[in-house]
Design a protein around this motif. Structure first.
Motif, PDB file in Angstrom:
ATOM      1  N   ILE A   8      -3.539   6.376  -4.353  1.00  0.00           N
ATOM      2  CA  ILE A   8      -3.027   5.425  -3.662  1.00  0.00           C
ATOM      3  C   ILE A   8      -2.861   4.073  -4.495  1.00  0.00           C
ATOM      4  N   ASP A   9      -1.540   3.734  -4.648  1.00  0.00           N
ATOM      5  CA  ASP A   9      -1.373   2.331  -5.472  1.00  0.00           C
ATOM      6  C   ASP A   9      -1.323   1.241  -4.564  1.00  0.00           C
ATOM      7  N   PHE A  43       0.796  -1.192  -0.138  1.00  0.00           N
ATOM      8  CA  PHE A  43       0.062   0.030  -0.092  1.00  0.00           C
ATOM      9  C   PHE A  43       0.925   1.253   0.068  1.00  0.00           C
ATOM     10  N   THR A  44       0.911   2.049  -1.192  1.00  0.00           N
ATOM     11  CA  THR A  44       1.758   3.040  -1.164  1.00  0.00           C
ATOM     12  C   THR A  44       1.237   4.243  -1.788  1.00  0.00           C
ATOM     13  N   PRO A  45       0.983   5.413  -0.976  1.00  0.00           N
ATOM     14  CA  PRO A  45       0.279   6.648  -1.471  1.00  0.00           C
ATOM     15  C   PRO A  45       1.560   7.274  -2.632  1.00  0.00           C
ATOM     16  N   ARG A  46       0.833   8.001  -3.491  1.00  0.00           N
ATOM     17  CA  ARG A  46       1.563   8.763  -4.318  1.00  0.00           C
ATOM     18  C   ARG A  46       1.907  10.168  -3.709  1.00  0.00           C
ATOM     19  N   TYR A  47       2.819  10.846  -4.226  1.00  0.00           N
ATOM     20  CA  TYR A  47       3.180  12.198  -3.690  1.00  0.00           C
ATOM     21  C   TYR A  47       1.988  13.139  -4.105  1.00  0.00           C
ATOM     22  N   GLY A  48       1.513  13.860  -3.137  1.00  0.00           N
ATOM     23  CA  GLY A  48       0.429  14.705  -3.130  1.00  0.00           C
ATOM     24  C   GLY A  48      -0.945  14.204  -2.373  1.00  0.00           C
TER      25      GLY A  48
END
Length: 446
Positions: free
Chosen positions: A437-438, A428-433
């Motif tokens: 969320i990917d 689980f990894t949020p994108r910058y901003g």
């Protein structure tokens, strides 16, 4: 005697004749949401923080993930593994006004009755919690109406000033919750237990307020090496004030009776929950000395492998670096460090790696063969990394196996259960901003 292994910057240590670190192969990246909460505080988002236990988790053949949307509503998504589409529930009867990245959503799943438990939106404030109907992990309707109302306590015990809810399940199906009472620099850890559809208060198990400090858990979870007597392992660091520079040392205790009594590293009973809890900074519980002003960040990660070996991921300044009272500056040079306890000998080991995170924190997880995997961000480069180490090397052959484009931020979270049982690592990894969320899926082999 402690064993000390150092990996110098840029140097990969592989002992001749031993296997190389495991490799990872990309399977897919799915988008959990493009409407995540975007507020950035304490160098992170409300979605994706190391102390979420859990933010993404597998139960049976389904995977679950929780996130805040941009309007301040709790969302819970699920998908059928290995490749089903995400199905989302938006719970609109409670709306946060917080932008505090401490106020994450943690998921607990009770194996005994298939209820899903959500604890959320608390930082030194009142508890917020809701529970689903029984069987939601099975055939109960996947609908917002399957969740009860938001509660501010679990029992008659006050939960007016709490932070960091962490769910974990005993192999017999009992769900438990550890949570901090009090505030940074003066707080305690308490334990609750869910059985037969109701919560009970077990009591305080780590006392920090008596010593004017607080324990920050790296993790708390069971092993399953002996199904008759699973051991509950807890590791933590201690903070003396609200200043993170005062974080120090690695402490450890374990329990054979669901957290009622606690033993030190040697196996001696030293505490009883509720009446004589663990002293947060007791010398007899310290298993590795890490001084103050070393850039030691609290609550990175812990995992227990199939052999009952406890692994802790921490990050702090390398041994050769001078101490630094400026925590933010110290973090610029802090590296990931792997600590682990051999269950048979009870000896703790340490391996420095050259990997940097800056203000981010990583997650450590284990596969079915007890190889290790770390997902770690770098708040400066905005890149996500996957590092691995093989059990065959004694977990000394740490290697970067993946580096993303400069698009990710906050703390990545690994689905520990899926990696252990299916040899697939979901991250689980949020994108910058923060809005997107990917969830990355990687097949692992080693």
């Amino acid at each position: 005697m402690k064993r000390f292994t150092t990996l110098a910057a840029g140097l990969l240590l592989i002992v001749p004749g031993q296997q190389a670190a495991p490799v990872v192969t990309a399977v897919s990246t799915t988008v959990l949401t493009t409407n995540g909460r975007t507020a950035l505080t304490y160098t992170g988002y409300m979605n994706g923080e190391s102390f979420q236990q859990d933010g993404i988790v597998t139960d049976g053949g389904r995977q679950y993930a929780a996130f805040w949307d941009s309007d301040g509503y709790v969302n819970l998504s699920r998908r059928q593994l290995p490749s089903g589409a995400w199905q989302n529930l938006r719970l609109t009867d409670y709306r946060t006004t917080s932008t505090d990245s401490h106020n994450v959503i943690s998921i607990g799943i009770a194996p005994a009755d298939g209820t899903i438990h959500l604890a959320f939106d608390t930082h030194s404030s009142v508890f917020r919690y809701r529970k689903s109907v029984a069987g939601l992990t099975g055939s109960a309707p996947w609908a917002a109406s399957s969740f009860g109302a938001v509660q501010s306590s679990l029992t008659s015990t006050s939960m007016a000033v709490v932070t960091y809810p962490q769910f974990f399940a005993h192999p017999d199906g009992t769900l438990q919750l550890a949570i901090r009472t009090g505030v940074s620099g003066t707080g305690d850890e308490v334990l609750y237990e869910y059985r037969a559809g109701a919560w009970t208060y077990v009591g305080e198990f780590i006392d920090g307020t008596t010593y004017n400090n607080n324990a920050y858990l790296f993790g708390i979870e069971y092993d399953n090496t002996d199904p008759a007597t699973p051991l509950l392992h807890a590791t933590w660091t201690v903070r003396e004030t609200s200043d993170a520079s005062t974080n120090h040392d690695l402490f450890y205790a374990y329990s054979r009776d669901k957290g009622r009594t606690w033993r030190n590293n040697a196996g001696t009973v030293v505490a009883t929950t509720g009446s004589s809890p663990l002293a947060s900074n007791a010398a007899g519980l310290k298993v590795w000395s890490i001084a103050q002003n070393r850039g030691l960040i609290n609550q990175e990660s812990q995992v227990v492998d199939a052999a009952g070996i406890v692994h802790v991921l921490a990050s702090h300044l390398p041994a050769s670096a001078p101490s630094n009272t400026n925590f933010t500056a110290a973090r610029e040079s802090a590296v990931l460090v792997h600590y682990w306890r051999d269950k048979a000998s009870k000896v703790w080991h340490q391996t420095y790696t050259p990997f940097l995170e800056r203000s981010s924190r990583g997650d450590i997880a284990v596969d079915a063969a007890d190889n290790l995997y770390v997902a770690s961000g770098d708040s400066s480069t905005k890149k996500l990394h996957i590092e691995t180490a093989s059990k065959a090397s004694g977990w000394t052959d740490w290697t970067i196996r993946y580096t993303s484009a400069a698009i990710y931020f906050s703390d990545p979270l690994i689905d520990h259960q899926r990696l252990k049982t299916q040899n697939v690592m979901s991250i689980f990894t949020p994108r910058y901003g923060g809005s997107q969320i990917d969830v990355q899926d990687w097949r692992v082999s080693g």
